[in-house]
Enzyme design. Structure first.
Site, short mmCIF file in Angstrom:
data_model
loop_
_atom_site.label_atom_id
_atom_site.label_comp_id
_atom_site.label_asym_id
_atom_site.label_seq_id
_atom_site.Cartn_x
_atom_site.Cartn_y
_atom_site.Cartn_z
N ASP A 1 0.83 -1.18 0.02
CA ASP A 1 0.03 -0.02 -0.03
C ASP A 1 0.93 1.15 -0.04
O ASP A 1 2.11 1.21 0.15
CB ASP A 1 -0.89 -0.11 1.27
CG ASP A 1 -2.03 0.88 1.02
OD1 ASP A 1 -3.16 0.59 1.51
OD2 ASP A 1 -2.21 1.65 0.20
C1 GLC Z 1 -4.34 3.98 -0.19
C2 GLC Z 1 -5.34 2.96 0.13
C3 GLC Z 1 -5.64 1.94 -0.92
C4 GLC Z 1 -5.31 2.45 -2.42
C5 GLC Z 1 -3.79 3.21 -2.42
C6 GLC Z 1 -3.62 3.52 -3.90
O1 GLC Z 1 -3.80 4.71 0.77
O2 GLC Z 1 -5.08 2.44 1.46
O3 GLC Z 1 -6.87 1.29 -0.60
O4 GLC Z 1 -5.55 1.67 -3.45
O5 GLC Z 1 -3.53 4.05 -1.35
O6 GLC Z 1 -4.22 4.76 -3.86
#
Ligand code: GLC
Length: 716
Positions: A270
């Site tokens: 993430d």
């Molecule tokens: C965010 C979220 C995740 C998302 C990623 C990309 O922090 O936790 O669910 O897909 O970043 O945007």
């Protein structure tokens, strides 16, 4: 059909420098004007494996305007024609519940209990997103959650593992189809692996405490469903489990996810999660972060450049092996081959049936909404009714689209006032409601036949980093309901909420109540379809609706205590709290219709089966007649719950293990058949081993988890 790209991958790998290999593990976000040249330079060097299509915003909350297909094709052209090995770049975006056509938030779609409709929705979503350079979306989000204070509960599938696994399969199949390499399909991503929804206090990103027994039985099944359906990517979660960050855990990311669940795709961290290992106190440097994450099983590093900055020296000083690098690179290349990037790397926009997608979104929204109350059949309304429309969401557009919406347009989203006015021959008077003085409310409402209250929570109070301390609508709205009640008129509450808010006061005051969620581009039309009976409500709650935030956590699949006390199932609830009644206001699986259904007795072909027979594929088969004894043709979701009465570990009093949503014409009867096999009657031991144990099971079949209708089976 999974093809084998081993030869092409090995041939590429043999030509790649260490730097280029590491480049494939790097996922920066889309550049802005001021860093575009530096970004393109990285692309030319083969140091950009994937791009997160989101510019600087809190991903999923601030629309970035429109996507420039030409710009992404230019990135792709640079990679293919100018980088050393011409490896195409993988473009990923948070297309969570819609692209240009916005569908209901995932929790709402789950409430439809209609996997075909969910699959169709994500089929449309893939078609629209792939038409704008998107190869990969970061959904389905499968974080089981027992705490409605958590803002991200809206992105998931609620409180049940089985329902989560059904939805996971539907989303993956809708997005990827049978061949994700087709130009109008995109890669799914099962996230956030794992346990993120258990964040303490519902506070986003906070610690979790999850035993292996709970992990295997509650949190893993939905991921298993996604992987069994062919999901090719997984996103690791920000959280830790009992002091072990997921991002640096080989046990969770490799031993369980890959060795036990058989996942073979790529794992993306993430956003900045690799570098965050330092904040989590398990790493002393970015180099430590990079080596821990890669060795644990994180293949692709999102946004923080930790891999690009650190891995080359880590390989040179022996802290990371070239084999580990190669393994990660092979996974990334394999997903790119599967996604068809080497065959059709450029986006060539095509026409698609926008009107049909809007209709699908409207159908999905209408089947997601849950009728909670309908005193004296107040609904459906006559189309000639004179309506007083009151409340802060009467003319709202953006909130209807919900959080995690990047590409839908507010101006293309009808609001409730204009839609109501277009649907009734009566008058629709309105005020935004929040500043109603009593005399004003009496004056302009006197001639109205009914008051419709447009209430709910702002989309900005839901989604990532949007936890609340009390999961409720504002007091000003409760006051508004009281004032409307004082007029003596009948009241229809329409709740545009993302999370499951506490409901007692609202439900007590309203004569009819629809949980409309944040239901996308066609939310207003879907509400009117239900209000006037053009659609008959069929949504069922994927989460329990509580009386008070003080009762959190309260969920249906709870085990029994040794004492004769169980607040969910109303066993001596007074001994749960001395100061409040903690039973659910509306239980899991609950929802009303405009018609009435009567259930026959449960017939079970063989109430006893040997464990051996079950292992050999025999199943318990249950038949039940469902009579539509009301005045409307309608759909009903017949739900089957089990209770393993005595096992080597405590088992929940109810576990949803099967359901069928059936359409029954008024006056007619439908025979519903539900089956239970070996894979439905067991559970995972703390060791992770799946077991079905001999013994008696109560089988409940009915309209929600509290149905008293039951029979008994035995596994011998
Ligand atoms: C965010 C979220 C995740 C998302 C990623 C990309 O922090 O936790 O669910 O897909 O970043 O945007």
């Amino acid at each position: 059909m999974k093809k084998n790209y081993e030869k092409q991958i090995d041939s590429l790998l043999a030509k790649m420098s260490l730097q280029e290999k590491i480049g494939q593990l790097n996922q920066p976000e889309t550049p802005t004007a001021d860093n575009e040249e530096a970004f393109m330079d990285l692309v030319r060097k083969g140091l950009v494996g994937s791009v997160l299509m989101s510019v600087g915003a809190t991903a999923g909350n601030d629309p970035q305007g429109s996507i420039s297909v030409d710009f992404y094709n230019r990135i792709q052209k640079t990679a293919i024609e100018e980088s050393p090995n011409g490896i195409p770049v993988l473009f990923g975006r948070d297309v969570i519940h819609g692209h240009k056509t916005v569908f209901p938030i995932p929790l709402a779609m789950t409430a439809s209990f209609n996997e075909e409709l969910i699959e169709q929705s994500y089929r449309d979503i893939a078609q629209e997103a792939s038409n704008e350079s998107v190869h990969w979306t970061f959904t389905p989000m499968l974080d089981l959650c027992h705490d409605p204070r958590w803002g991200r509960i809206i992105e998931g599938t609620g409180e049940d593992p089985y329902l989560g696994s059904v939805v996971a399969k539907a989303v993956v199949k809708g997005l990827q189809g049978e061949n994700v390499g087709e130009s109008d399909r995109i890669l799914a991503c099962a996230k956030h692996y794992i346990g993120y929804g258990a964040s303490e206090g519902g506070r986003d990103y906070h610690r979790t405490e999850i035993s292996d027994y709970t992990l295997f039985n509650y949190y893993l099944p939905a991921f298993k469903g996604a992987i069994d359906a062919g999901a090719l990517t997984v996103m690791s979660a920000f959280n830790d489990i009992s002091g072990q960050p997921i991002t640096s855990s080989r046990r969770y990311l490799t031993e369980i996810l890959r060795d036990k669940l058989g996942f073979q795709g790529l794992v993306v961290a993430d956003y900045d999660a690799v570098c965050q290992l330092e904040r989590q106190g398990v790493a002393e440097s970015e180099a430590d972060c990079a080596s821990m994450a890669l060795n644990a099983g994180i293949d692709l590093d999102m946004h923080d450049f930790c891999y690009l900055n650190e891995l080359e020296s880590l390989v040179e000083n022996g802290k990371v092996s070239m084999e580990t690098i190669d393994t990660a690179v092979k996974r990334v290349l394999s997903v790119k081959f599967e996604a068809g990037l080497f065959d059709t790397p450029y986006c060539v926009p095509k026409d698609y049936d926008k009107a049909q997608h809007r209709l699908h979104s409207r159908e999905m929204a209408a089947e997601s909404m849950v009728l909670l109350k309908n005193e004296n059949h107040l609904l459906p309304l006559q189309k000639s009714a004179d309506i007083a429309l009151v409340g802060p969401f009467a003319t709202e557009r953006r909130t209807l689209l919900g959080s995690w919406m990047l590409d839908g347009k507010e101006r293309e989203t009808p609001n409730l006032l204009e839609t109501l006015r277009g649907r009734t021959s009566g008058t629709v008077e309105s005020s935004n409601g929040t500043d109603l003085s009593l005399d004003r409310s009496l004056r302009w409402m006197t001639h109205a036949d009914v008051i419709v209250l447009a209430l709910g929570e702002k989309w900005t109070d839901t989604g990532e980093s949007r936890a609340v301390s009390t999961a409720s609508i504002p007091n000003s709205q409760i006051e508004l309901i009281r004032r409307a009640k004082a007029t003596g008129k009948k009241i229809v509450g329409v709740l545009f909420c993302g999370r499951p808010v506490v409901i007692e006061e609202i439900a007590d005051l309203c004569d009819a109540l629809i949980y409309a969620w944040h239901s996308g581009s066609e939310a207003a039309n879907a509400v009117c379809d239900l209000l006037f009976g053009d659609s008959v409500p069929s949504g069922r709650l994927p989460v329990t609706l509580l009386r008070s935030s003080n009762h959190i956590p309260l969920y249906y699949n709870v085990t029994s205590s040794g004492r004769p006390v169980n607040c969910y199932y109303g066993e001596n609830p007074g001994e749960c709290y001395v100061d409040s009644l903690p039973t659910p206001y509306y239980p899991f699986g609950y929802g009303l219709s405009y018609t009435e259904f009567a259930y026959g007795d449960i017939c079970c072909n063989t109430p006893q089966l040997r464990l051996e027979d079950l292992k050999n594929g025999q199943k318990f088969r249950f038949e039940i007649d469902l009579h539509n004894v009301g005045d409307f043709d309608a759909k009903e979701t017949v739900q089957l719950y089990i209770h393993d009465r005595a096992a080597s570990m405590m088992r929940p009093l109810r576990e949803l293990k099967a359901f069928q949503k059936v359409f029954v014409k008024r006056g007619e009867t439908c025979r519903v058949v539900l089956e239970l096999g070996f894979e439905d009657l067991g559970f995972y031991l703390p060791s992770g081993e799946y077991t079905v144990e001999a013994g008696k099971f109560d089988i409940y079949i009915g309209e929600n988890c509290l149905t008293p209708r039951k029979t008994e089976i035995s596994v011998l």
